[in-house]
Motif scaffolding. Structure first.
Motif, PDB file in Angstrom:
ATOM      1  N   VAL A  20       0.838  -1.201   0.000  1.00 50.31           N
ATOM      2  CA  VAL A  20       0.000   0.000   0.000  1.00 50.31           C
ATOM      3  C   VAL A  20       0.874   1.253   0.000  1.00 50.31           C
ATOM      4  N   SER A  21       1.854   1.292   0.896  1.00 52.29           N
ATOM      5  CA  SER A  21       2.715   2.465   1.018  1.00 52.29           C
ATOM      6  C   SER A  21       3.516   2.703  -0.259  1.00 52.29           C
ATOM      7  N   TYR A  22       4.034   1.626  -0.841  1.00 46.59           N
ATOM      8  CA  TYR A  22       4.815   1.765  -2.069  1.00 46.59           C
ATOM      9  C   TYR A  22       3.946   2.301  -3.205  1.00 46.59           C
ATOM     10  N   ASN A  23       2.755   1.746  -3.364  1.00 47.20           N
ATOM     11  CA  ASN A  23       1.863   2.213  -4.418  1.00 47.20           C
ATOM     12  C   ASN A  23       1.512   3.684  -4.236  1.00 47.20           C
ATOM     13  N   ARG A  24       1.248   4.080  -2.996  1.00 51.28           N
ATOM     14  CA  ARG A  24       0.919   5.477  -2.745  1.00 51.28           C
ATOM     15  C   ARG A  24       2.087   6.404  -3.058  1.00 51.28           C
ATOM     16  N   SER A  25       3.293   5.913  -2.890  1.00 52.28           N
ATOM     17  CA  SER A  25       4.460   6.768  -3.099  1.00 52.28           C
ATOM     18  C   SER A  25       4.861   6.893  -4.557  1.00 52.28           C
ATOM     19  N   VAL A  26       4.497   5.922  -5.415  1.00 49.26           N
ATOM     20  CA  VAL A  26       4.974   5.945  -6.804  1.00 49.26           C
ATOM     21  C   VAL A  26       3.876   6.240  -7.827  1.00 49.26           C
ATOM     22  N   LEU A  27       2.613   6.014  -7.503  1.00 46.53           N
ATOM     23  CA  LEU A  27       1.556   6.262  -8.469  1.00 46.53           C
ATOM     24  C   LEU A  27       1.302   7.759  -8.619  1.00 46.53           C
ATOM     25  N   PRO A  28       0.792   8.200  -9.767  1.00 48.40           N
ATOM     26  CA  PRO A  28       0.487   9.619  -9.969  1.00 48.40           C
ATOM     27  C   PRO A  28      -0.515  10.122  -8.930  1.00 48.40           C
ATOM     28  N   PRO A  29      -0.432  11.402  -8.540  1.00 42.11           N
ATOM     29  CA  PRO A  29      -1.311  11.947  -7.498  1.00 42.11           C
ATOM     30  C   PRO A  29      -2.793  11.703  -7.737  1.00 42.11           C
ATOM     31  N   LEU A  30      -3.258  11.894  -8.985  1.00 39.95           N
ATOM     32  CA  LEU A  30      -4.677  11.727  -9.250  1.00 39.95           C
ATOM     33  C   LEU A  30      -5.108  10.282  -9.068  1.00 39.95           C
ATOM     34  N   VAL A  31      -4.253   9.341  -9.482  1.00 46.02           N
ATOM     35  CA  VAL A  31      -4.551   7.920  -9.309  1.00 46.02           C
ATOM     36  C   VAL A  31      -4.552   7.561  -7.831  1.00 46.02           C
ATOM     37  N   THR A  32      -3.551   8.050  -7.101  1.00 48.33           N
ATOM     38  CA  THR A  32      -3.449   7.754  -5.675  1.00 48.33           C
ATOM     39  C   THR A  32      -4.649   8.286  -4.908  1.00 48.33           C
ATOM     40  N   ALA A  33      -5.101   9.486  -5.265  1.00 51.76           N
ATOM     41  CA  ALA A  33      -6.240  10.096  -4.568  1.00 51.76           C
ATOM     42  C   ALA A  33      -7.527   9.309  -4.782  1.00 51.76           C
ATOM     43  N   LYS A  34      -7.634   8.610  -5.910  1.00 49.48           N
ATOM     44  CA  LYS A  34      -8.851   7.849  -6.207  1.00 49.48           C
ATOM     45  C   LYS A  34      -8.751   6.410  -5.708  1.00 49.48           C
ATOM     46  N   SER A  35      -7.621   5.798  -5.967  1.00 49.09           N
ATOM     47  CA  SER A  35      -7.475   4.380  -5.621  1.00 49.09           C
ATOM     48  C   SER A  35      -6.019   3.985  -5.764  1.00 49.09           C
ATOM     49  N   ILE A  36      -5.591   2.956  -5.051  1.00 49.40           N
ATOM     50  CA  ILE A  36      -4.238   2.440  -5.220  1.00 49.40           C
ATOM     51  C   ILE A  36      -4.270   1.081  -5.932  1.00 49.40           C
ATOM     52  N   ARG A  37      -5.383   0.826  -6.622  1.00 52.79           N
ATOM     53  CA  ARG A  37      -5.517  -0.356  -7.486  1.00 52.79           C
ATOM     54  C   ARG A  37      -5.419  -1.672  -6.727  1.00 52.79           C
ATOM     55  N   LEU A  38      -5.822  -1.677  -5.483  1.00 55.52           N
ATOM     56  CA  LEU A  38      -5.885  -2.916  -4.721  1.00 55.52           C
ATOM     57  C   LEU A  38      -7.344  -3.226  -4.421  1.00 55.52           C
ATOM     58  N   PRO A  39      -7.802  -4.435  -4.721  1.00 57.53           N
ATOM     59  CA  PRO A  39      -9.219  -4.770  -4.517  1.00 57.53           C
ATOM     60  C   PRO A  39      -9.643  -4.585  -3.064  1.00 57.53           C
ATOM     61  N   ASP A  40     -10.903  -4.193  -2.882  1.00 62.12           N
ATOM     62  CA  ASP A  40     -11.421  -3.948  -1.532  1.00 62.12           C
ATOM     63  C   ASP A  40     -11.323  -5.193  -0.653  1.00 62.12           C
ATOM     64  N   TRP A  41     -11.449  -6.371  -1.256  1.00 64.97           N
ATOM     65  CA  TRP A  41     -11.468  -7.585  -0.444  1.00 64.97           C
ATOM     66  C   TRP A  41     -10.110  -7.873   0.190  1.00 64.97           C
ATOM     67  N   THR A  42      -9.050  -7.178  -0.282  1.00 64.52           N
ATOM     68  CA  THR A  42      -7.731  -7.425   0.295  1.00 64.52           C
ATOM     69  C   THR A  42      -7.508  -6.664   1.597  1.00 64.52           C
ATOM     70  N   TRP A  43      -8.347  -5.689   1.928  1.00 64.58           N
ATOM     71  CA  TRP A  43      -8.122  -4.899   3.135  1.00 64.58           C
ATOM     72  C   TRP A  43      -8.133  -5.718   4.424  1.00 64.58           C
ATOM     73  N   PRO A  44      -8.924  -6.784   4.516  1.00 73.92           N
ATOM     74  CA  PRO A  44      -8.827  -7.605   5.737  1.00 73.92           C
ATOM     75  C   PRO A  44      -7.425  -8.140   6.004  1.00 73.92           C
ATOM     76  N   ALA A  45      -6.576  -8.189   4.958  1.00 70.71           N
ATOM     77  CA  ALA A  45      -5.199  -8.635   5.159  1.00 70.71           C
ATOM     78  C   ALA A  45      -4.487  -7.762   6.180  1.00 70.71           C
ATOM     79  N   PHE A  46      -4.873  -6.501   6.271  1.00 72.39           N
ATOM     80  CA  PHE A  46      -4.277  -5.626   7.287  1.00 72.39           C
ATOM     81  C   PHE A  46      -5.218  -5.424   8.462  1.00 72.39           C
ATOM     82  N   ASN A  47      -6.499  -5.196   8.189  1.00 71.88           N
ATOM     83  CA  ASN A  47      -7.455  -4.844   9.245  1.00 71.88           C
ATOM     84  C   ASN A  47      -7.823  -6.010  10.154  1.00 71.88           C
ATOM     85  N   ILE A  48      -7.531  -7.226   9.740  1.00 69.28           N
ATOM     86  CA  ILE A  48      -7.797  -8.396  10.591  1.00 69.28           C
ATOM     87  C   ILE A  48      -6.496  -9.002  11.099  1.00 69.28           C
TER      88      ILE A  48
END
Length: 205
Positions: free
Chosen positions: A102-130
């Motif tokens: 997540v951190s790497y994608n946020r640091s290298v993707l263009p600002p407009l892309v980062t502000a909208k999404s970091i291209r990781l599916p929503d279902w992957t968030w439990p990998a961190f939140n759980i």
């Protein structure tokens, strides 16, 4: 080795806090902010540095927990406690790897892309939140059983209450929430001795 693990945990927390304390990071995730993309454009170096430090901080924490697991393997006579430590290390390592992505994608993707999404599916968030809360609760349990009832209990209480409160109120979990319990864990490993608190430990074969 236990104290080394404690030092590494504390260093990981410090790295994460250095990253999250960057003004652009605080403004990006703070209330009442303007355009997220504009914030990134105005401070690209600080944005990149802050995100990479948060990612590295999580990886360093995972190394600390893995080191602690190895230390426990060489000293503990409780097989159940060691297996709990393995589960803890696996949970935190997977969560840390995800947050690094997540951190790497946020640091290298263009600002407009980062502000909208970091291209990781929503279902992957439990990998961190759980997995991260699970790993921290297991770490607190081990510390409570082997080193300090108060320290381990405080780690588990802070993590569970913080995560549950945020999930109920905001339906999300702020990653920085996890690093206060981890700091307490690191300090506990530094200052408390290794007195086995478990009853009738199962000897490892």
């Amino acid at each position: 080795m236990k104290r080394v693990a404690g030092i590494v945990l504390i260093l990981g927390v410090i790295c994460f806090m250095i990253g999250v304390s960057r003004p652009v990071i605080l403004d990006y995730f703070g209330p009442g902010m303007g355009s997220k993309a504009q914030l990134i454009r105005e401070s690209p170096d600080q944005w990149q540095f802050g995100n990479l430090m948060m990612g590295f901080g999580s990886i360093i924490v995972a190394v600390g927990v893995a080191t602690f697991t190895l230390a426990l393997r060489s000293r503990s006579e409780s097989k159940r406690l060691f297996l709990t430590a393995v589960a803890c290390a696996c949970s935190i390592s997977l969560a840390a790897a995800y947050w690094m992505i997540v951190s790497y994608n946020r640091s290298v993707l263009p600002p407009l892309v980062t502000a909208k999404s970091i291209r990781l599916p929503d279902w992957t968030w439990p990998a961190f939140n759980i997995l991260m809360p699970l790993g921290i609760v297991l770490l607190g349990f081990i510390i409570m059983q082997r080193y300090s009832k108060w320290g381990g209990g405080l780690i588990m209480a802070i993590e569970v209450i913080s995560v549950a409160t945020q999930q109920i109120i905001t339906q999300d979990i702020i990653p920085g929430t996890h690093f206060l319990p981890l700091l307490i864990a690191g300090i506990s490993l530094l200052i408390f001795g290794g007195v086995e608190n478990t009853q009738n430990p199962v000897r490892m074969t």
